[in-house]
Scaffold this motif. Structure first.
Motif, short mmCIF file in Angstrom:
data_model
loop_
_atom_site.label_atom_id
_atom_site.label_comp_id
_atom_site.label_asym_id
_atom_site.label_seq_id
_atom_site.Cartn_x
_atom_site.Cartn_y
_atom_site.Cartn_z
N GLY A 4 0.79 -1.22 0.00
CA GLY A 4 0.00 0.00 0.00
C GLY A 4 0.82 1.27 0.00
O GLY A 4 0.33 2.32 0.39
N SER A 5 2.06 1.21 -0.44
CA SER A 5 2.94 2.37 -0.42
C SER A 5 2.72 3.23 -1.67
O SER A 5 2.28 2.74 -2.70
CB SER A 5 4.41 1.93 -0.37
OG SER A 5 4.65 1.15 0.78
N ASP A 6 3.06 4.49 -1.55
CA ASP A 6 2.95 5.42 -2.68
C ASP A 6 4.35 5.85 -3.10
O ASP A 6 5.03 6.59 -2.40
CB ASP A 6 2.12 6.64 -2.29
CG ASP A 6 1.81 7.54 -3.47
OD1 ASP A 6 2.40 7.35 -4.56
OD2 ASP A 6 0.98 8.45 -3.30
N PHE A 7 4.78 5.33 -4.25
CA PHE A 7 6.08 5.66 -4.82
C PHE A 7 5.91 6.52 -6.07
O PHE A 7 6.82 6.60 -6.90
CB PHE A 7 6.86 4.40 -5.19
CG PHE A 7 7.31 3.59 -4.00
CD1 PHE A 7 8.46 3.93 -3.32
CD2 PHE A 7 6.58 2.49 -3.58
CE1 PHE A 7 8.88 3.18 -2.23
CE2 PHE A 7 6.98 1.74 -2.50
CZ PHE A 7 8.14 2.08 -1.82
N SER A 8 4.77 7.16 -6.24
CA SER A 8 4.50 7.95 -7.43
C SER A 8 5.61 8.98 -7.64
O SER A 8 5.94 9.75 -6.74
CB SER A 8 3.16 8.68 -7.31
OG SER A 8 2.11 7.75 -7.19
N ASN A 24 -0.26 -3.69 -3.99
CA ASN A 24 -1.22 -2.59 -3.96
C ASN A 24 -0.54 -1.24 -3.78
O ASN A 24 -0.98 -0.41 -2.99
CB ASN A 24 -2.26 -2.83 -2.86
CG ASN A 24 -3.01 -4.12 -3.08
OD1 ASN A 24 -3.48 -4.39 -4.18
ND2 ASN A 24 -3.10 -4.95 -2.06
N CYS A 25 0.52 -1.03 -4.53
CA CYS A 25 1.29 0.22 -4.44
C CYS A 25 0.97 1.12 -5.62
O CYS A 25 0.60 0.67 -6.69
CB CYS A 25 2.79 -0.07 -4.43
SG CYS A 25 3.35 -0.92 -2.95
N ARG A 26 1.15 2.41 -5.40
CA ARG A 26 1.04 3.40 -6.47
C ARG A 26 2.45 3.72 -6.94
O ARG A 26 3.27 4.20 -6.16
CB ARG A 26 0.33 4.65 -5.96
CG ARG A 26 -1.12 4.40 -5.57
CD ARG A 26 -1.78 5.63 -4.97
NE ARG A 26 -1.62 6.81 -5.80
CZ ARG A 26 -2.48 7.21 -6.73
NH1 ARG A 26 -3.58 6.51 -6.93
NH2 ARG A 26 -2.27 8.28 -7.44
N LEU A 27 2.71 3.43 -8.21
CA LEU A 27 4.05 3.63 -8.78
C LEU A 27 3.97 4.46 -10.05
O LEU A 27 4.83 4.35 -10.92
CB LEU A 27 4.70 2.27 -9.06
CG LEU A 27 4.99 1.45 -7.81
CD1 LEU A 27 4.77 -0.03 -8.06
CD2 LEU A 27 6.40 1.69 -7.34
N THR A 30 7.01 6.40 -11.75
CA THR A 30 8.25 5.99 -11.08
C THR A 30 9.32 5.71 -12.12
O THR A 30 9.06 5.11 -13.15
CB THR A 30 8.00 4.74 -10.21
OG1 THR A 30 7.02 5.06 -9.23
CG2 THR A 30 9.27 4.29 -9.51
N CYS A 45 -0.73 -3.32 -8.52
CA CYS A 45 -0.10 -2.00 -8.53
C CYS A 45 -0.55 -1.16 -9.72
O CYS A 45 -0.92 -1.68 -10.76
CB CYS A 45 1.43 -2.13 -8.57
SG CYS A 45 2.12 -2.88 -7.09
N LYS A 46 -0.50 0.13 -9.54
CA LYS A 46 -0.78 1.09 -10.60
C LYS A 46 0.57 1.64 -11.05
O LYS A 46 1.25 2.33 -10.30
CB LYS A 46 -1.68 2.20 -10.08
CG LYS A 46 -2.18 3.13 -11.14
CD LYS A 46 -3.28 4.00 -10.58
CE LYS A 46 -3.72 5.03 -11.58
NZ LYS A 46 -4.60 4.52 -12.59
#
Length: 142
Positions: A4-8, A24-27, A30, A45-46
């Motif tokens: 669930g981390s956000d690495f955008s 379930n991360c936002r990438l 990246t 992931c996105k």
């Protein structure tokens, strides 16, 4: 393991990731440019506009991911699978592929089809990919 981390917009270029999982991360956006990813799983992931350009991906699995306008130009993909993913306007020009599996994913307007030698798609995907393959090969359809 990242959950669930956000690495955008994160810059991970020229690095290396080994035995990692993103769940379930936002990438989105990246930058994995020239990064080595070995034994990495992306699950749910996105990855819209993620940059894997000139990366070295080995034993990487994308499961239930969204990749819109992602960039794999010049990347090396070995034993990579896209399972139940959506790939839209993803660029693969000059990529080197070995044992890459797209069979359970939705493919829309990919570019660089001629660089996907060594990949596997299913019959339904072939029907939708045919116009893009013909265009890249210089074949006119009338």
């Amino acid at each position: 393991v990242f959950k669930g981390s956000d690495f955008s917009g994160a810059n991970i270029s020229s690095g290396g990731l080994n035995r990692a999982e993103f769940a379930n991360c936002r990438l989105g956006g990246t930058d994995f440019n020239t990064t080595s990813l070995h034994d990495v799983t992306f699950r749910g992931c996105k990855l819209d506009m993620a940059n894997f350009r000139a990366g070295d991906l080995r034993r990487v699995v994308f499961i239930d991911c969204t990749l819109i306008e992602a960039d794999f130009i010049g990347a090396q993909l070995h034993d990579v699978s896209f399972e139940s993913c959506t790939l839209e306007r993803v660029a693969f020009a000059q990529a080197k592929c070995k044992n890459v599996d797209f069979r359970t994913s939705e493919l829309y307007e990919l570019s660089g089809w001629s660089s996907l030698k060594g990949s596997t798609i299913d019959q339904v995907q072939l029907a939708s990919a045919a116009p893009y393959l013909a265009h890249e090969l210089g074949i006119t359809i009338k």
